[in-house]
Design a protein around this motif. Structure first.
Motif, PDB file in Angstrom:
ATOM      1  N   ALA A  76      -6.810 -11.731   3.901  1.00 43.83           N
ATOM      2  CA  ALA A  76      -6.977 -12.718   2.822  1.00 43.83           C
ATOM      3  C   ALA A  76      -6.525 -12.154   1.478  1.00 43.83           C
ATOM      4  CB  ALA A  76      -8.440 -13.165   2.745  1.00 43.83           C
ATOM      5  N   PHE A  77      -6.915 -10.925   1.182  1.00 44.94           N
ATOM      6  CA  PHE A  77      -6.545 -10.336  -0.112  1.00 44.94           C
ATOM      7  C   PHE A  77      -5.030 -10.232  -0.253  1.00 44.94           C
ATOM      8  CE2 PHE A  77      -5.270  -6.468  -2.413  1.00 44.94           C
ATOM      9  CZ  PHE A  77      -5.747  -6.771  -3.676  1.00 44.94           C
ATOM     10  N   GLU A  78      -4.381  -9.690   0.771  1.00 42.13           N
ATOM     11  CA  GLU A  78      -2.939  -9.485   0.711  1.00 42.13           C
ATOM     12  C   GLU A  78      -2.200 -10.819   0.583  1.00 42.13           C
ATOM     13  OE1 GLU A  78      -5.077  -8.181   2.810  1.00 42.13           O
ATOM     14  OE2 GLU A  78      -4.967  -6.032   2.447  1.00 42.13           O
ATOM     15  N   LEU A  82      -8.081  -3.329   9.446  1.00 44.91           N
ATOM     16  CA  LEU A  82      -8.362  -4.307  10.497  1.00 44.91           C
ATOM     17  C   LEU A  82      -7.414  -5.501  10.445  1.00 44.91           C
ATOM     18  CD1 LEU A  82     -12.255  -4.670  10.676  1.00 44.91           C
ATOM     19  CD2 LEU A  82     -10.762  -3.285  12.105  1.00 44.91           C
ATOM     20  N   SER A 107     -14.173   2.638  11.782  1.00 41.10           N
ATOM     21  CA  SER A 107     -14.441   3.026  10.396  1.00 41.10           C
ATOM     22  C   SER A 107     -13.203   3.704   9.805  1.00 41.10           C
ATOM     23  CB  SER A 107     -15.649   3.977  10.389  1.00 41.10           C
ATOM     24  OG  SER A 107     -15.862   4.463   9.096  1.00 41.10           O
ATOM     25  N   GLU A 112     -10.935  -8.904  14.087  1.00 38.84           N
ATOM     26  CA  GLU A 112     -12.291  -8.365  14.236  1.00 38.84           C
ATOM     27  C   GLU A 112     -12.684  -8.161  15.697  1.00 38.84           C
ATOM     28  OE1 GLU A 112     -15.541  -6.731  13.323  1.00 38.84           O
ATOM     29  OE2 GLU A 112     -14.598  -7.588  11.548  1.00 38.84           O
ATOM     30  N   THR A 113     -12.345  -9.112  16.586  1.00 39.98           N
ATOM     31  CA  THR A 113     -12.840  -9.020  17.965  1.00 39.98           C
ATOM     32  C   THR A 113     -11.774  -8.550  18.968  1.00 39.98           C
ATOM     33  OG1 THR A 113     -12.315 -11.293  18.646  1.00 39.98           O
ATOM     34  CG2 THR A 113     -14.377 -10.981  17.451  1.00 39.98           C
ATOM     35  N   TYR A 148       0.798  -1.222   0.000  1.00 43.15           N
ATOM     36  CA  TYR A 148       0.000   0.000   0.000  1.00 43.15           C
ATOM     37  C   TYR A 148       0.834   1.278   0.000  1.00 43.15           C
ATOM     38  CZ  TYR A 148      -3.728  -3.285   0.680  1.00 43.15           C
ATOM     39  OH  TYR A 148      -4.602  -4.328   0.489  1.00 43.15           O
ATOM     40  N   ARG A 200      -7.872 -14.190   8.162  1.00 41.72           N
ATOM     41  CA  ARG A 200      -9.055 -13.868   7.368  1.00 41.72           C
ATOM     42  C   ARG A 200      -9.047 -12.399   6.922  1.00 41.72           C
ATOM     43  NH1 ARG A 200      -9.206 -18.158   9.563  1.00 41.72           N
ATOM     44  NH2 ARG A 200     -10.444 -19.881   8.770  1.00 41.72           N
ATOM     45  N   ALA A 201      -8.674 -11.494   7.826  1.00 39.98           N
ATOM     46  CA  ALA A 201      -8.680 -10.059   7.486  1.00 39.98           C
ATOM     47  C   ALA A 201      -7.686  -9.757   6.366  1.00 39.98           C
ATOM     48  CB  ALA A 201      -8.349  -9.229   8.721  1.00 39.98           C
ATOM     49  N   ARG A 250      -0.652   4.731  -1.064  1.00 37.19           N
ATOM     50  CA  ARG A 250      -2.119   4.631  -1.200  1.00 37.19           C
ATOM     51  C   ARG A 250      -2.805   5.885  -0.648  1.00 37.19           C
ATOM     52  NH1 ARG A 250      -6.750   2.602   1.866  1.00 37.19           N
ATOM     53  NH2 ARG A 250      -5.414   2.418   3.701  1.00 37.19           N
ATOM     54  N   GLN A 301      -3.391 -13.631  -0.690  1.00 42.21           N
ATOM     55  CA  GLN A 301      -3.663 -14.295  -1.958  1.00 42.21           C
ATOM     56  C   GLN A 301      -3.013 -13.583  -3.141  1.00 42.21           C
ATOM     57  OE1 GLN A 301      -7.999 -15.360  -0.218  1.00 42.21           O
ATOM     58  NE2 GLN A 301      -8.005 -14.530  -2.291  1.00 42.21           N
ATOM     59  N   TRP A 333      -6.460 -16.576  13.889  1.00 40.57           N
ATOM     60  CA  TRP A 333      -7.612 -16.958  13.057  1.00 40.57           C
ATOM     61  C   TRP A 333      -8.184 -15.725  12.355  1.00 40.57           C
ATOM     62  CZ3 TRP A 333     -10.730 -21.357  11.933  1.00 40.57           C
ATOM     63  CH2 TRP A 333     -11.990 -21.064  11.407  1.00 40.57           C
TER      64      TRP A 333
END
Lengths: 405, 405
Positions: free
Chosen positions: B280-282, B176, B172, B179-180, B73, B277-278, B76, B284, B273
Motif C-alpha cells: 500500500a505504501f509503495e 512481505l 521477521s 501474508e498467508t 529502496y 495491501r502489503a 536502504r 500510494q 489481494w
C-alpha cells in the motif's frame, strides 16, 4: 472542521494529559500539523476523515521514528509506512503520534499509566494506544495481540478493543514477535468506530459497518480459569448475559470444553519458541540492551525442544478444532476479558490468561467496556468467535452495546 | 581452511562469473572479509561453518543494503538482520552478498541470467540465489516462495530448492508480499545441505539431518496442467518414478484430485489481494517508481471484492483439505516442478503454474534436479507433502537422490 483544526485540538488534548499518562513514545507537533496540511491540501476525504489515530510504536512510520519500546532501536527511521499505516493515511486518518509499546510488545512495561488512575497499569503491550483512546487524545489507535495485548489494555482502560481473525491485516512493516500469533487490531470508543477502523486497515469494506443480528445466539463461558478472576468481573459477565437475554438474545452456557489448560500451555510454548527466533538478531548482537526479564525469557525459550514445539502445534490443531466446533453454533462466546480491574503499575501490565487461548485459535475477539469496578476502574466483557467470523462478531458486539446502553 | 580463506575463494569465484550472471544486487569484498575475520576471531563454529551463503535482497541485513529489487529502496540500510539471517550467522555461515530478487519478489525480472545459458532466465523471484548456488558462487542461498519463487528457479538452474511448511521460519525482517503465502526456504546443491540450511533458519535441529525411509510410498501426479508442460519434464517424471519403483519405493498414481483449477485460481486471488495491501505504501507514495507490470497488477488487484477474496479462502479450506486428505497416505507426491526447461530471459521468469497450489496448501515442497533437457538446460522433479511433514519429505527426497545417483 478542517484537518488542521482537528490536529490542533488533538495535540492540545494530548499534551494536557501527557505528563501524567506518558502514552506517547514519540510526539511532534510540526510533523502532525504538516500531515494535516497535506490532507487538507489534497482534499483527501475517506472513511477515516475526521479521525485522529495513534500508531503503536512497533509499526513502521516513514515520518516518525519507530523504536519498538527498545533502546536498540531508539530513533530508528524506517524507509516506509507499515501497510496498516498506509491504509489509515489513504482513508484520511490523521496520524498524531507513536504510542508506547512494552519492549518488543512483550511484558516489560513502558512509562504509560492508566488514565483512570495513574497508580495503575493501562495493560500491555498496546499500552499507549489504549490509554490515549481512553483519555480522548486520539479517537482510534492501532494495536497488536500475541497473547492478550489488545483485549487486556482495552479492558483496563475502558475502551473497545478488537483483535480480528489472524492474518486479516497485513503485517508488512510490523516488528514481529510470533509468526503464528501476532495479530493486528485496534482501539476505539465504540463498536462501530472499531469496525470502521479495522475494516480500513484490512481493506475490507464489508466489515466497516456492523450489521446486528435480530436475536444473537450467545454462549456464556467464564472458562476454567474463572477461579483466578476477581468477583467483580465474574458478576459483571453474569449481569451482561442477563441483559442480553432480556433484550432477546438466546443465551446458553457453553458446555465446559475440555482442553483449556492444554491450549493455554500450548500458546505459551508457541509464543516463546517463535519469539526467540524472531528476536535472534537482538539477542545475539545487543543482549545488553534487552531488559533482564526479556533476556531471561528468550534464553529459557531457546532451550525448548522441537518436540515440545511440535506437540504444542498439534495441541492447537486437535484441541483447538474441538473448541471451535463447540463454539460453532453461536454468534459469539461471552467471556472474561481480564482477571479484574487494572492492577497497580508496579506489578507489571497484568496477566493475559483470559486471552491466550483465543489468540491461539485465531478467531476474532472484542472487548466491550460495560461498567466500573469497586476500585473505580473500568471492567467489561469479551466476545469471541471462530476464525473468519469477524462480520458476525462485530454485528453481535454492536447489538450487545446497544442492548446495554 | 580458515573463514578468511573461504571468503577469498568464494569472492574470486563469484567475481569470475558476475559479469555474465548478474546474480548479486550487492557485493562488497571488504564487508565479506571483515565478517570472515570476525568469525575466525570469535572461533565461532556451528553447523554452517565452512558454508558461504547468499541472501535474497528482500531479507534485511544490518551490514549490507536491502533494496527489494526496487528503486524505491535503493541503498536502504536496515537497522537489523532478518531473523533468518541472524540464525545463519549464529550457525557460522558466511554471508557473501545480497542476491538479486525480482521487484518485491513478484514477476518483474532483475538482471540475473541462467548460469547454464545466459540467454535464458534463471527463474524468479529468487533469481540470484538459485543462479549463484548453481554457479558455485555460494554453497547455500535464501529464497522465498509466494507462488513458485523457490521451486521454479531451482528447476531452471539445476539446484535443490526447498520451500518448507508455511510459517516454519520467522519472517521477521523480511519484506512481505502475501501474508498467508510468503514462505522462507533455501537453495543448496544436495538434499542434505538444504536440510541443514533450512533446519538452521528454523532453529529445528530435528530437520538438519534427513532420515530416509526404508521404502517410501510415493504417488505420481503430473496434475491436470501436464498438458501445458514440455514433453521432456513429463517423460522425466515417469523415468524418476520408474527408478524409484526399481529401488524399492511403493509407487502409485494419485487418483486425479478434483479442484486443482479452483485451487490455482484461489491462489491467484489471495496473492493479489494480500499483495496490494502489503505494498500500500509503495503504491500510494511512489507509484512512478513501480514497474509498469507491477503497478498494473496491483491496480487490478485493488478492485477485487471482499466476497471474491473470502470465497478464495473458503476454496483453500475446503478443496485444500480434500487434496491434503488424498495425499495423506504418501510420504511424498512426485510431480512437475515447472513447465519445462528455462525459457528465454526476454520472455520473463517463467510461469509458477505447477507451484501455486502447493504453496497455497502450505506443505513442504522440494525440487530435485535429475537430468538435462533437450536444450541442455537442467530439469528435474518436485516432491510435495502435507503441512508439518517436513521431516518425512526431506527423508524421502534424500532417499530419491540416492536412488538416482
Amino acid at each position: 472542521m478542517s484537518t488542521i483544526e482537528l490536529a490542533e485540538a488533538a495535540l492540545k488534548r494530548i499534551l494536557q494529559d501527557e505528563d501524567r499518562l506518558h502514552a506517547y513514545a514519540w510526539l511532534d507537533e510540526a510533523t502532525v500539523l504538516a500531515e494535516a496540511r497535506r490532507l487538507d491540501h489534497e482534499h483527501l476525504r475517506g472513511p477515516l476523515s475526521g479521525h485522529t489515530v495513534a500508531i503503536k510504536d512497533i509499526f513502521d512510520t516513514v515520518d516518525m521514528p519507530t523504536a519498538c519500546g527498545s533502546p536498540i532501536y531508539a530513533g530508528r527511521r524506517p524507509a516506509r509506512d507499515a501497510a496498516a499505516v498506509a491504509a489509515i493515511r489513504a482513508a484520511g486518518g490523521l496520524v498524531v503520534g507513536k504510542s508506547v509499546t512494552t519492549e518488543f510488545a512483550h511484558l516489560t512495561p513502558g512509562p504509560t499509566r492508566n488514565p483512570h488512575n495513574p497508580t495503575h497499569t493501562p495493560g500491555g503491550s498496546s499500552s499507549g494506544s489504549a490509554a490515549t483512546v481512553a483519555a480522548g487524545g486520539a479517537s482510534m489507535a492501532t494495536g497488536t495481540q500475541t497473547a492478550g495485548s489488545i483485549i487486556r489494555p482495552a479492558a483496563f482502560c475502558g475502551v473497545v478493543g478488537y483483535k480480528p481473525s489472524f492474518a486479516m491485516i497485513s503485517r508488512s512493516g510490523l516488528s514481529l514477535f510470533s509468526e503464528t500469533l501476532d495479530t493486528i487490531g485496534g482501539f476505539a470508543r465504540t463498536v462501530s468506530d472499531v469496525a470502521l477502523f479495522v475494516g480500513v486497515m484490512a481493506g475490507r469494506s464489508d466489515l466497516m459497518t456492523p450489521v446486528s443480528p435480530q436475536a444473537p445466539r450467545l454462549a456464556v463461558w467464564a472458562t476454567p480459569d474463572a477461579d483466578n478472576a476477581e468477583p467483580c468481573v465474574v458478576v459483571e459477565l453474569e449481569r451482561v448475559a442477563d441483559v442480553a437475554a432480556s433484550a432477546g438474545a438466546a443465551v446458553q452456557t457453553l458446555p465446559d470444553a475440555a482442553g483449556w489448560q492444554a491450549l493455554l500451555e500450548a500458546q505459551k510454548v508457541i509464543m516463546a519458541w517463535e519469539g526467540t527466533r524472531a528476536l535472534a538478531f537482538e539477542r545475539q548482537v545487543h543482549p545488553e540492551l534487552l531488559s533482564g526479564p526479556l533476556r531471561a525469557y528468550l534464553d529459557a525459550a531457546a532451550l525448548t525442544s522441537p518436540e515440545t514445539y511440535l506437540e504444542a502445534l498439534h495441541t492447537r490443531q486437535t484441541l483447538g478444532a474441538a473448541l471451535s466446533a463447540a463454539m460453532q453454533p453461536f454468534d459469539a462466546i461471552l467471556t472474561l476479558s481480564a482477571q479484574g480491574e487494572a492492577p497497580l503499575a508496579e506489578t507489571g501490565t497484568g496477566d493475559p490468561q483470559f486471552n491466550r487461548v483465543w489468540t491461539l485459535l485465531g478467531g476474532p475477539a472484542l472487548h466491550l467496556p460495560t461498567a466500573t469496578g469497586p476500585r473505580g476502574l473500568p471492567i467489561g466483557v469479551q466476545l469471541v468467535g471462530n476464525p473468519g467470523n469477524d462480520h458476525r462478531l462485530l454485528g453481535t458486539a454492536a447489538w450487545l452495546e446497544a442492548a446495554l446502553s
